[in-house]
Scaffold this motif. Structure first.
Motif, PDB file in Angstrom:
ATOM      1  N   ASN A  90       0.830  -1.216   0.000  1.00  0.00           N
ATOM      2  CA  ASN A  90       0.000   0.000   0.000  1.00  0.00           C
ATOM      3  C   ASN A  90       0.857   1.254   0.000  1.00  0.00           C
ATOM      4  OD1 ASN A  90       0.878  -0.008   2.653  1.00  0.00           O
ATOM      5  ND2 ASN A  90      -1.139  -0.423   3.542  1.00  0.00           N
ATOM      6  N   VAL A  91       2.083   1.122  -0.521  1.00  0.00           N
ATOM      7  CA  VAL A  91       2.950   2.277  -0.785  1.00  0.00           C
ATOM      8  C   VAL A  91       3.526   2.151  -2.188  1.00  0.00           C
ATOM      9  CG1 VAL A  91       3.586   2.721   1.619  1.00  0.00           C
ATOM     10  CG2 VAL A  91       4.949   1.135   0.256  1.00  0.00           C
ATOM     11  N   ILE A  92       3.841   3.290  -2.761  1.00  0.00           N
ATOM     12  CA  ILE A  92       4.454   3.356  -4.092  1.00  0.00           C
ATOM     13  C   ILE A  92       5.776   4.095  -3.963  1.00  0.00           C
ATOM     14  CG2 ILE A  92       4.244   4.407  -6.383  1.00  0.00           C
ATOM     15  CD1 ILE A  92       1.262   3.838  -6.263  1.00  0.00           C
ATOM     16  N   VAL A  93       6.804   3.595  -4.640  1.00  0.00           N
ATOM     17  CA  VAL A  93       8.144   4.176  -4.568  1.00  0.00           C
ATOM     18  C   VAL A  93       8.328   5.221  -5.667  1.00  0.00           C
ATOM     19  CG1 VAL A  93      10.614   3.683  -4.567  1.00  0.00           C
ATOM     20  CG2 VAL A  93       9.004   1.947  -3.750  1.00  0.00           C
ATOM     21  N   ALA A  94       8.870   6.367  -5.285  1.00  0.00           N
ATOM     22  CA  ALA A  94       9.210   7.399  -6.274  1.00  0.00           C
ATOM     23  C   ALA A  94      10.579   7.088  -6.867  1.00  0.00           C
ATOM     24  CB  ALA A  94       9.225   8.773  -5.618  1.00  0.00           C
ATOM     25  N   LEU A  95      10.646   6.956  -8.170  1.00  0.00           N
ATOM     26  CA  LEU A  95      11.919   6.726  -8.852  1.00  0.00           C
ATOM     27  C   LEU A  95      12.596   8.036  -9.247  1.00  0.00           C
ATOM     28  CD1 LEU A  95      10.909   3.756 -11.186  1.00  0.00           C
ATOM     29  CD2 LEU A  95      11.926   3.661  -8.889  1.00  0.00           C
ATOM     30  N   VAL A 131       7.580  14.358  -2.922  1.00  0.00           N
ATOM     31  CA  VAL A 131       8.108  13.042  -2.538  1.00  0.00           C
ATOM     32  C   VAL A 131       9.454  12.871  -3.239  1.00  0.00           C
ATOM     33  CG1 VAL A 131       7.719  10.556  -2.504  1.00  0.00           C
ATOM     34  CG2 VAL A 131       5.764  12.121  -2.366  1.00  0.00           C
ATOM     35  N   GLY A 132      10.515  12.800  -2.455  1.00  0.00           N
ATOM     36  CA  GLY A 132      11.846  12.658  -3.040  1.00  0.00           C
ATOM     37  C   GLY A 132      12.070  11.290  -3.645  1.00  0.00           C
ATOM     38  N   ALA A 133      12.960  11.219  -4.622  1.00  0.00           N
ATOM     39  CA  ALA A 133      13.331   9.935  -5.198  1.00  0.00           C
ATOM     40  C   ALA A 133      13.772   8.988  -4.083  1.00  0.00           C
ATOM     41  CB  ALA A 133      14.457  10.120  -6.203  1.00  0.00           C
ATOM     42  N   LYS A 134      13.356   7.734  -4.174  1.00  0.00           N
ATOM     43  CA  LYS A 134      13.641   6.653  -3.221  1.00  0.00           C
ATOM     44  C   LYS A 134      12.643   6.603  -2.060  1.00  0.00           C
ATOM     45  CE  LYS A 134      18.603   7.292  -4.075  1.00  0.00           C
ATOM     46  NZ  LYS A 134      19.936   7.442  -3.474  1.00  0.00           N
ATOM     47  N   HIS A 135      11.839   7.646  -1.898  1.00  0.00           N
ATOM     48  CA  HIS A 135      10.850   7.660  -0.822  1.00  0.00           C
ATOM     49  C   HIS A 135       9.518   7.102  -1.334  1.00  0.00           C
ATOM     50  CE1 HIS A 135      13.080   9.826   2.376  1.00  0.00           C
ATOM     51  NE2 HIS A 135      13.811  10.178   1.339  1.00  0.00           N
ATOM     52  N   LYS A 136       8.547   6.939  -0.408  1.00  0.00           N
ATOM     53  CA  LYS A 136       7.295   6.272  -0.747  1.00  0.00           C
ATOM     54  C   LYS A 136       6.092   7.098  -0.319  1.00  0.00           C
ATOM     55  CE  LYS A 136      10.617   3.107  -0.035  1.00  0.00           C
ATOM     56  NZ  LYS A 136      11.883   3.420   0.640  1.00  0.00           N
ATOM     57  N   PHE A 137       4.994   6.966  -1.089  1.00  0.00           N
ATOM     58  CA  PHE A 137       3.728   7.569  -0.665  1.00  0.00           C
ATOM     59  C   PHE A 137       2.662   6.481  -0.596  1.00  0.00           C
ATOM     60  CE2 PHE A 137       3.815   8.113  -5.318  1.00  0.00           C
ATOM     61  CZ  PHE A 137       2.567   7.641  -5.701  1.00  0.00           C
ATOM     62  N   ALA A 161      32.644 -23.984  -7.423  1.00  0.00           N
ATOM     63  CA  ALA A 161      33.705 -23.850  -6.424  1.00  0.00           C
ATOM     64  C   ALA A 161      33.704 -22.473  -5.762  1.00  0.00           C
ATOM     65  CB  ALA A 161      35.066 -24.118  -7.070  1.00  0.00           C
ATOM     66  N   LEU A 162      32.842 -21.565  -6.219  1.00  0.00           N
ATOM     67  CA  LEU A 162      32.782 -20.229  -5.630  1.00  0.00           C
ATOM     68  C   LEU A 162      31.971 -20.235  -4.329  1.00  0.00           C
ATOM     69  CD1 LEU A 162      32.078 -18.082  -8.833  1.00  0.00           C
ATOM     70  CD2 LEU A 162      34.182 -18.050  -7.464  1.00  0.00           C
ATOM     71  N   THR A 163      32.414 -19.435  -3.371  1.00  0.00           N
ATOM     72  CA  THR A 163      31.649 -19.173  -2.151  1.00  0.00           C
ATOM     73  C   THR A 163      31.476 -17.665  -2.065  1.00  0.00           C
ATOM     74  OG1 THR A 163      32.598 -21.106  -1.042  1.00  0.00           O
ATOM     75  CG2 THR A 163      31.557 -19.429   0.348  1.00  0.00           C
ATOM     76  N   VAL A 164      30.245 -17.189  -2.261  1.00  0.00           N
ATOM     77  CA  VAL A 164      29.990 -15.760  -2.459  1.00  0.00           C
ATOM     78  C   VAL A 164      29.177 -15.182  -1.306  1.00  0.00           C
ATOM     79  CG1 VAL A 164      28.934 -14.037  -3.977  1.00  0.00           C
ATOM     80  CG2 VAL A 164      30.134 -16.006  -4.960  1.00  0.00           C
ATOM     81  N   GLY A 165      29.719 -14.170  -0.645  1.00  0.00           N
ATOM     82  CA  GLY A 165      29.007 -13.461   0.401  1.00  0.00           C
ATOM     83  C   GLY A 165      28.102 -12.395  -0.184  1.00  0.00           C
ATOM     84  N   LEU A 166      26.949 -12.173   0.455  1.00  0.00           N
ATOM     85  CA  LEU A 166      25.939 -11.217  -0.012  1.00  0.00           C
ATOM     86  C   LEU A 166      25.747 -10.159   1.071  1.00  0.00           C
ATOM     87  CD1 LEU A 166      23.443 -13.991  -1.180  1.00  0.00           C
ATOM     88  CD2 LEU A 166      25.105 -12.789  -2.636  1.00  0.00           C
ATOM     89  N   LYS A 167      26.134  -8.916   0.783  1.00  0.00           N
ATOM     90  CA  LYS A 167      26.175  -7.876   1.814  1.00  0.00           C
ATOM     91  C   LYS A 167      25.635  -6.566   1.251  1.00  0.00           C
ATOM     92  CE  LYS A 167      27.738  -5.654   5.561  1.00  0.00           C
ATOM     93  NZ  LYS A 167      26.728  -4.595   5.520  1.00  0.00           N
ATOM     94  N   CYS A 168      25.054  -5.737   2.130  1.00  0.00           N
ATOM     95  CA  CYS A 168      24.685  -4.379   1.726  1.00  0.00           C
ATOM     96  C   CYS A 168      25.107  -3.412   2.820  1.00  0.00           C
ATOM     97  CB  CYS A 168      23.186  -4.254   1.430  1.00  0.00           C
ATOM     98  SG  CYS A 168      22.088  -4.715   2.786  1.00  0.00           S
ATOM     99  N   GLY A 169      25.384  -2.180   2.442  1.00  0.00           N
ATOM    100  CA  GLY A 169      25.784  -1.165   3.411  1.00  0.00           C
ATOM    101  C   GLY A 169      25.686   0.201   2.777  1.00  0.00           C
ATOM    102  N   GLY A 170      25.424   1.225   3.589  1.00  0.00           N
ATOM    103  CA  GLY A 170      25.153   2.530   3.007  1.00  0.00           C
ATOM    104  C   GLY A 170      23.964   2.398   2.075  1.00  0.00           C
ATOM    105  N   SER A 171      22.921   1.698   2.561  1.00  0.00           N
ATOM    106  CA  SER A 171      21.775   1.379   1.702  1.00  0.00           C
ATOM    107  C   SER A 171      20.890   2.598   1.475  1.00  0.00           C
ATOM    108  CB  SER A 171      20.952   0.256   2.322  1.00  0.00           C
ATOM    109  OG  SER A 171      21.741  -0.906   2.498  1.00  0.00           O
ATOM    110  N   ASP A 172      20.123   2.551   0.394  1.00  0.00           N
ATOM    111  CA  ASP A 172      19.170   3.627   0.089  1.00  0.00           C
ATOM    112  C   ASP A 172      17.851   3.013  -0.359  1.00  0.00           C
ATOM    113  OD1 ASP A 172      19.647   2.726  -2.487  1.00  0.00           O
ATOM    114  OD2 ASP A 172      20.074   4.707  -3.326  1.00  0.00           O
ATOM    115  N   GLY A 173      16.918   3.864  -0.732  1.00  0.00           N
ATOM    116  CA  GLY A 173      15.595   3.410  -1.131  1.00  0.00           C
ATOM    117  C   GLY A 173      15.567   2.601  -2.414  1.00  0.00           C
ATOM    118  N   PHE A 174      16.653   2.575  -3.165  1.00  0.00           N
ATOM    119  CA  PHE A 174      16.721   1.765  -4.378  1.00  0.00           C
ATOM    120  C   PHE A 174      17.376   0.402  -4.134  1.00  0.00           C
ATOM    121  CE2 PHE A 174      16.805   5.757  -7.295  1.00  0.00           C
ATOM    122  CZ  PHE A 174      15.431   5.841  -7.225  1.00  0.00           C
ATOM    123  N   SER A 175      17.972   0.200  -2.959  1.00  0.00           N
ATOM    124  CA  SER A 175      18.710  -1.039  -2.705  1.00  0.00           C
ATOM    125  C   SER A 175      17.846  -2.272  -2.935  1.00  0.00           C
ATOM    126  CB  SER A 175      19.251  -1.043  -1.274  1.00  0.00           C
ATOM    127  OG  SER A 175      20.237  -0.045  -1.088  1.00  0.00           O
TER     128      SER A 175
END
Length: 557
Positions: A13-18, A40-46, A316-330
């Motif tokens: 029940n929210v929409i993201v501003a691109l 509504v700024g980019a990355k924010h929701k209404f 043979a790959l072992t891949v870590g999945l991480k996020c940081g300094g995230s924003d509304g587009f992450s």
């Protein structure tokens, strides 16, 4: 994708501003018209419908908060009208889940050029590590760092030292007026250091990608539990497939003893056969310690330089999945890209690891449902519950996780942040659940208990065996790791253009409507193959960003 807005899940029940949306602007979306009372700024929701205090806000198809005051249709959600809330979870609520593996036939026969270890693992790098068992040895580690890096060609370029030298020369010549009027030094990263050279011409050991020097503030004086966790972590780093050998410095009297680290290495990996050099300072003089360490480390480098890259399957790959300094587009671009890539690697028989337990708050039940083994699902519940209770006991619950930067860029509650962060784990079933520093041994998607703190999390991933770490960011962070290459993936192209010396890969074309998630993920996997083969290095590697912070198991979000 609509050029201006996006609804992530049909139940939201929210929409993201691109893009930045103006007050009074009329938005036509899915046969509905929304008139925005406020900008509504980019990355924010209404919101798509009026909300009264206590009524839920849903995003990514899950509860992410409840209104604290009336919110009109088209009005943005903010920290003033919304508070964090999340659905309760438990084993009794578990529902059966299934997974249809994606078609990975185009990748089935692809290989990377890696370093094959005797235990069957394959590294993407061939490093020698020098580690202290206690903070008392940090000075000696740093002295060894200066000696080895300068002489063997691993030292960072001295452009900043050159700048100071130039300023000092002008000062000595009495030219302070010239100094004050000087233009800023040219940013060398824009013209030469962005070239991803993987091999310096003056390095004598062509098959040794570097010598890594770890320092920390632990090993003694804290709890025995902390020393035990440090022991497991350091053993994990030494066991990491990217490490060819290790030098360990001990004072002698500290909690973390030499026999403890030796036993833990073997416990984690009974097939361990890498060169392992152990030295205790209290056995004699510092000069004797350092001279012996230098000689034997040099001989160790000669040995691991004999190891050459050979083809290895992507499994043979072992891949870590991480996020940081995230924003509304992450949760819209980069994180789903990692999720798509993770699903592909899992289908190929590889290992991926999703960490940051404070950033899984609100999506616990989905992950429980995706864990077929009830014992492992219960382990996840216990780890999450204990961690949350520990945080709440000191007045810092998971709901306090979003940083000012997160909030400014659209992540209003921890549940919003977490629901987007969890997208990094794709849709595959959970193969295993691990506590901090437990080795990753099961092919498939693994859940690893770490803080959300960037460096504590990446340190934990490398200590558990990740050979590549993918790190999404919307705001930008230079975080790196001593032994596991950290690939910085931007959520938006503006960031990629603003911080080209930090970002390695851009998922911004998804937000701009130029690529699908699948197309972007395929490009990223191609990049990883080149990276794992040593054809390119990450920006963090180029900068020498070797961040290492062990988690003391205290409250860290």
């Amino acid at each position: 994708m609509n050029a201006r807005v996006l609804k992530v899940h049909p139940a939201d029940n929210v929409i993201v501003a691109l893009r930045n949306l103006s007050a009074g602007e009329r938005i036509e979306f899915e046969n509905e018209t929304y008139e925005l009372p406020y900008a509504v700024g980019a990355k924010h929701k209404f919101v798509t419908e009026d909300r009264q205090p206590g009524e839920p806000i849903t995003m990514y198809g899950v509860l992410v908060g409840k209104a604290t005051q009336p919110i009109r249709r088209g009005e943005p959600i903010t920290t003033f009208n919304l508070k964090h809330d999340a659905d309760r979870y438990g084993l009794e609520k578990k529902e059966p889940a299934s997974w249809q593996a994606p078609d990975v036939s185009p990748w089935q026969d692809r290989t990377f050029m890696g370093y094959h270890r005797a235990d069957g693992s394959v590294g993407t790098r061939n490093y020698w590590v020098i580690v202290p068992l206690v903070f008392c040895e940090n000075r000696n580690v740093l002295i060894l760092k200066d000696a080895f890096e300068r002489e063997l060609g691993y030292a960072q370029p001295e452009m900043y030292r050159d700048q100071v030298h130039e300023l000092l020369s002008l000062y000595k010549a009495g030219e302070m007026d010239v100094v004050k009027k000087m233009q800023p030094f040219v940013d060398a990263s824009q013209n030469q250091t962005l070239q991803h050279n993987t091999q310096a011409p003056n390095r004598p050991f062509k098959n040794v990608d570097g010598i890594k020097f770890l320092t920390h503030e632990m090993g003694c004086g804290g709890t025995r539990q902390d020393s035990g966790y440090l022991c497991s972590l350091l053993a994990g780093f030494i066991n990491n497939p990217n490490v060819g050998g290790a030098t360990v410095l001990s004072l002698g009297c500290q909690h973390l003893q030499v026999d403890m680290i030796s036993s833990e290495i073997k416990r984690q990996n009974p097939k361990f056969d890498k060169p392992l050099l152990l030295f205790e300072q209290q056995a004699g003089t510092e000069y004797a310690l350092m001279s012996q360490a230098i000689k034997e480390t040099f001989l160790g480098l000669v040995e691991i330089n004999k190891i050459e890259r050979k083809p290895a399957p992507l499994s043979a790959l072992t891949v870590g999945l991480k996020c940081g300094g995230s924003d509304g587009f992450s949760g819209i671009s980069a994180n789903p890209v990692l999720g798509h890539l993770s699903d592909n690697l899992v289908a190929l028989g590889g290992k991926t690891v999703l960490a940051e337990f404070p950033e899984l708050n609100g999506v616990e039940q989905e992950l429980i449902n995706r864990t077929p083994d009830n014992a492992k699902a219960q382990k996840f519940i216990t780890l999450m519950g204990d961690y949350s209770a520990q945080a709440e006991a000191v007045g810092s619950g998971f709901d306090m996780n979003p940083s000012p930067g997160n909030i400014k860029d659209g992540l209003i509650t921890d549940a919003i942040k977490s629901a987007g962060a969890a997208k990094k784990g794709g849709t595959a079933l959970v193969a295993d659940v691990l506590d901090y520093a437990e080795p990753i041994v099961t092919p498939g998607l693994n859940l690893l208990c770490t803080p959300g703190n960037d460096v504590e999390a990446t340190t934990g991933m490398a200590g558990s065996g990740a050979t590549v770490i993918l790190f999404t960011t919307g705001l930008g962070t230079p975080t790196g790791n001593p032994v596991s290459p950290v690939v910085k993936v931007s959520t938006n192209t503006i960031l990629k253009n603003r911080m080209p010396d930090v970002i390695d890969f851009d998922s911004g074309p998804i937000v701009d409507g130029e690529q699908s998630i699948g197309q972007n993920a395929d490009e990223l996997l191609e990049y990883i193959i080149r990276l794992a083969s040593g054809e390119v290095i990450t920006q963090a590697e180029r900068l020498g960003q070797d961040d290492f912070i062990p988690w003391k198991r205290g409250v860290s979000l």
